[in-house]
Design a protein around this motif. Sequence first.
Motif, mmCIF file in Angstrom:
data_model
loop_
_atom_site.group_PDB
_atom_site.id
_atom_site.type_symbol
_atom_site.label_atom_id
_atom_site.label_comp_id
_atom_site.label_asym_id
_atom_site.label_seq_id
_atom_site.Cartn_x
_atom_site.Cartn_y
_atom_site.Cartn_z
ATOM 1 N N ARG A 272 0.828 -1.216 0.000
ATOM 2 C CA ARG A 272 0.000 0.000 0.000
ATOM 3 C C ARG A 272 0.856 1.256 0.000
ATOM 4 N NH1 ARG A 272 -4.522 0.994 4.648
ATOM 5 N NH2 ARG A 272 -4.222 3.220 4.951
ATOM 6 N N LEU A 273 1.908 1.270 0.804
ATOM 7 C CA LEU A 273 2.734 2.469 0.942
ATOM 8 C C LEU A 273 3.375 2.853 -0.382
ATOM 9 C CD1 LEU A 273 3.941 4.523 3.000
ATOM 10 C CD2 LEU A 273 5.873 2.940 3.248
ATOM 11 N N TRP A 274 3.852 1.842 -1.130
ATOM 12 C CA TRP A 274 4.559 2.096 -2.386
ATOM 13 C C TRP A 274 3.688 1.854 -3.618
ATOM 14 C CZ3 TRP A 274 9.361 -1.219 -0.610
ATOM 15 C CH2 TRP A 274 10.046 -0.517 0.401
ATOM 16 N N GLU A 275 2.410 1.574 -3.405
ATOM 17 C CA GLU A 275 1.444 1.363 -4.495
ATOM 18 C C GLU A 275 1.897 0.237 -5.431
ATOM 19 O OE1 GLU A 275 1.015 5.249 -6.255
ATOM 20 O OE2 GLU A 275 -0.405 5.888 -4.714
ATOM 21 N N LEU A 276 2.242 -0.887 -4.838
ATOM 22 C CA LEU A 276 2.670 -2.058 -5.600
ATOM 23 C C LEU A 276 1.450 -2.841 -6.070
ATOM 24 C CD1 LEU A 276 5.616 -3.172 -3.281
ATOM 25 C CD2 LEU A 276 5.647 -1.528 -5.170
ATOM 26 N N GLU A 277 1.628 -3.664 -7.087
ATOM 27 C CA GLU A 277 0.509 -4.398 -7.685
ATOM 28 C C GLU A 277 0.877 -5.868 -7.894
ATOM 29 O OE1 GLU A 277 -0.493 -2.373 -11.287
ATOM 30 O OE2 GLU A 277 -1.218 -0.572 -10.259
ATOM 31 N N PRO A 278 1.043 -6.629 -6.812
ATOM 32 C CA PRO A 278 1.397 -8.044 -6.972
ATOM 33 C C PRO A 278 0.225 -8.868 -7.478
ATOM 34 C CG PRO A 278 0.933 -7.567 -4.679
ATOM 35 C CD PRO A 278 0.901 -6.250 -5.399
ATOM 36 N N ASP A 279 0.544 -10.034 -8.033
ATOM 37 C CA ASP A 279 -0.492 -11.003 -8.406
ATOM 38 C C ASP A 279 -0.938 -11.804 -7.192
ATOM 39 O OD1 ASP A 279 -0.396 -10.613 -11.361
ATOM 40 O OD2 ASP A 279 1.673 -11.282 -11.063
ATOM 41 N N LEU A 280 0.014 -12.048 -6.275
ATOM 42 C CA LEU A 280 -0.258 -12.790 -5.054
ATOM 43 C C LEU A 280 0.471 -12.104 -3.900
ATOM 44 C CD1 LEU A 280 0.894 -15.223 -7.346
ATOM 45 C CD2 LEU A 280 -0.740 -16.440 -5.920
ATOM 46 N N LEU A 281 -0.063 -12.245 -2.694
ATOM 47 C CA LEU A 281 0.564 -11.631 -1.532
ATOM 48 C C LEU A 281 0.395 -12.567 -0.346
ATOM 49 C CD1 LEU A 281 0.504 -7.969 -0.399
ATOM 50 C CD2 LEU A 281 -0.153 -9.738 1.253
ATOM 51 N N THR A 282 1.475 -12.751 0.407
ATOM 52 C CA THR A 282 1.415 -13.582 1.606
ATOM 53 C C THR A 282 1.749 -12.756 2.839
ATOM 54 O OG1 THR A 282 3.706 -14.293 1.198
ATOM 55 C CG2 THR A 282 1.932 -15.762 0.460
ATOM 56 N N ILE A 283 1.176 -13.176 3.947
ATOM 57 C CA ILE A 283 1.449 -12.509 5.216
ATOM 58 C C ILE A 283 1.165 -13.502 6.332
ATOM 59 C CG2 ILE A 283 -0.891 -11.539 5.462
ATOM 60 C CD1 ILE A 283 0.532 -8.957 6.546
ATOM 61 N N GLY A 284 1.831 -13.335 7.455
ATOM 62 C CA GLY A 284 1.624 -14.222 8.594
ATOM 63 C C GLY A 284 1.993 -13.514 9.867
ATOM 64 N N LYS A 285 2.515 -14.275 10.814
ATOM 65 C CA LYS A 285 3.047 -13.771 12.075
ATOM 66 C C LYS A 285 2.140 -12.769 12.773
ATOM 67 C CE LYS A 285 7.954 -14.243 10.698
ATOM 68 N NZ LYS A 285 8.468 -15.170 11.686
ATOM 69 N N ALA A 286 2.156 -11.524 12.305
ATOM 70 C CA ALA A 286 1.564 -10.439 13.084
ATOM 71 C C ALA A 286 0.048 -10.360 13.008
ATOM 72 C CB ALA A 286 2.157 -9.107 12.634
ATOM 73 N N ILE A 287 -0.577 -10.836 11.950
ATOM 74 C CA ILE A 287 -2.004 -10.552 11.771
ATOM 75 C C ILE A 287 -2.882 -11.237 12.803
ATOM 76 C CG2 ILE A 287 -1.779 -10.033 9.316
ATOM 77 C CD1 ILE A 287 -3.021 -12.790 8.727
ATOM 78 N N GLY A 288 -2.354 -12.251 13.507
ATOM 79 C CA GLY A 288 -3.115 -12.929 14.542
ATOM 80 C C GLY A 288 -2.565 -12.715 15.936
#
Length: 453
Positions: A272-288
């Motif tokens: 979001r900060l750099w206005e990137l446009e990936p096809d897929l995005l992964t995230i873990g650790k912090a969101i829970g």
Amino acid sequence: MSATIDRDRLRALLEEELRDFRERHPRSREAHERARRSLVGGVPMPWMMRWAGGYPVIATEARGNRIVDLDGHEYVDLCLGDTGAMPGHGPAPVVEAVAAQLARGITTMLPTEDAAWAGEELGRRFGLPRWLFTLTATDANRAALRLARQLTGRGKVLVYSYCYHGSVDEAFAVRDPATGRTVPREGNVGPAVDVAETTVAIEFNDLPALEAALVTGEIACVLAEPAMTNMGIVLPDPGYHDALRALTREHGTLLLLDETHTFSAGPGGCTRLWELEPDLLTIGKAIGSGIPSGALGLSDAVHDRMFAQEGADYEDTGGVGGTLAGNALSLAAIRATLGEVLTEASFAHAIPLAERFADGVRQVAARHDLPWNVTQLGARAEYRFEPEPARNGTQAHDASDPELERYLHLHALNRGLLLTPFHNMALMAPSTTAADVDRHTELLDEAAATLVG
């Protein structure tokens, strides 16, 4: 002229700190000796052997950005579970939501209303409209790589030397500087196949190497952190992400961004900060907030291609997901974390504290003529023992100084402050204060004085 650290003096100082650590932590040492009789290395996971004292302190309580150990010592925690506890330890809204869900059920193989809320919120933050949930970012990355190979019909993944993507097999690869070939990362344990069969490794910020790899037509997916983290923070050169996105599109390669650590950049990470446009995005650790959880985001185009193919069994034998993925407890934690803890306001509090941390490190380095640099990424900052920030993972790796790092970490730990054991990373939580940051600056200044005084 930069100050020179006397290595004999450093070793003597480290021995003093080790003696002090053993004297201050007898109960932790006793508990560790007991654990050695049943646990591999005396710890629940081998990486916990890396703590600077030779054995870890045994935690009895963690709240906010404070940890208390078995010997009664309290620590300012700048480690925060290597981002797993970015919201702080046990934030009240998450504790309340998780306790309520525990009473209603943990895992049922059925969705809850929290799932759709979490998908909508992740979509709002990161710009990808479709989501599925896992238990870790590693799981999310593995699923994403399977999808990329399935959709493109290609077999290889491109990664950056010394990248970090959990325990994904394809990521334990580096570019050999002498030959330019992709080789296993030193220390890799039991790879199923030669990593060069599955992976092409290049250096971060090297656009000619990126284009040369993609033009072959064999790369299904580029797996990348928006900024490299686990070997120090390595920021992209200006324009690098624009070129990366253009080249992947030109050559029919999917772009997968791993925001697990770079979520520190803000409420929607670097994407979001750099206005990137990936096809897929992964995230873990912090969101829970430390409850096992992860997520994989998909563009509409990737989602539509998934279900347009015949013979791909995403529901059963396709190797995507697991029985406990998307469970009710994880989703309750994610909803509370994103809805009430890691908000715009919490990042507005934490990011200036990371700036304060970085400024403090620079002041210490300048005061003692030490050729160190510090790099910040939102609520996260890290210092390295070289004059300028690294531009790629190999440069960062080669500049490592484990002995000096161990001394600085142990010096801080003996005085009530925790840093991440693998590197000099500090992360700010919603509960971190300016006084906590200033305490690190004070301790670093004290340690630096002992090295060059």
